[in-house]
Design a protein around this motif. Structure first.
Motif: not given
Length: 195
Positions: A175-195
């Motif tokens: 539904t939209g494009v993340m801001s750089p801050k949101e992207e970093q939060e995403y990377l932090d949140k899913y750190k163990g799941s991201i391959k």
């Protein structure tokens, strides 16, 4: 003459040796003449060729720079699969999954279940695979990957949804494009799941 008859071997040797010296002298003079005659044109020709080559190289670099600004970025040749697989050829489904999972790093969507970190190495790998393969949707892949290679993620949500539609998606539309801050939060949140 009697002396020549008596010393035939010695006299023949002197004549052969003198002939050999004359032969060497002719070769030596010929080599000097060729160098003297040919060195100037060769130098001039080399200088002209060097100047022409430099002008041609400058022109090619300018054309490549202009072309690269308008066209797609250069694609490096990967030596291994950065997604962890053993093969450098992929199925259509694998390409879709990798692109879909990478797009999640950039988009807002309620449901995300595939997580691949988006890296330049992976983008370059997919570009190489698609350009050297025969895929039904290669034009779509190349359009998206070329923009990503230029770090243009302004349409990442539309890119995600194109991929999602090709996979027959029904849940998790972007539904939209993340801001750089949101992207970093995403990377932090899913750190163990991201391959």
């Amino acid at each position: 003459m009697t002396w020549i008859k008596e010393n035939k071997l010695f006299f023949t040797s002197i004549i052969v040796f003198a002939g050999f010296l004359v032969f060497l002298a002719v070769l030596f003079v010929d080599m000097i003449d060729k160098k003297a005659v040919s060195s100037e044109p060769v130098v001039a020709k080399e200088a002209a060729t060097t100047t022409e080559s430099q002008n041609l190289e400058k022109k090619e670099k300018t054309e490549k720079t202009e072309a690269s600004e308008e066209q797609e970025p250069a694609v490096s040749t990967p030596t291994e699969n950065p997604f962890g697989g053993q093969f450098t050829t992929l199925t259509e489904e694998e390409i879709l999954n990798f692109m879909h999972g990478m797009s999640h790093q950039k988009v807002i969507a309620e449901e995300k279940w595939i997580y691949y970190e988006m890296t330049n190495e992976r983008i370059q790998f997919l570009l190489h695979v698609v350009k050297n393969g025969n895929y039904e949707n290669s034009d779509d892949y190349l359009d998206i990957l070329n923009r990503w290679a230029k770090e243009d993620f302004s349409d990442a949500d539309k890119d995600h949804n194109r991929i999602w539609n090709l996979q027959g998606g029904t849940v998790g539309k972007a539904t939209g494009v993340m801001s750089p801050k949101e992207e970093q939060e995403y990377l932090d949140k899913y750190k163990g799941s991201i391959k």
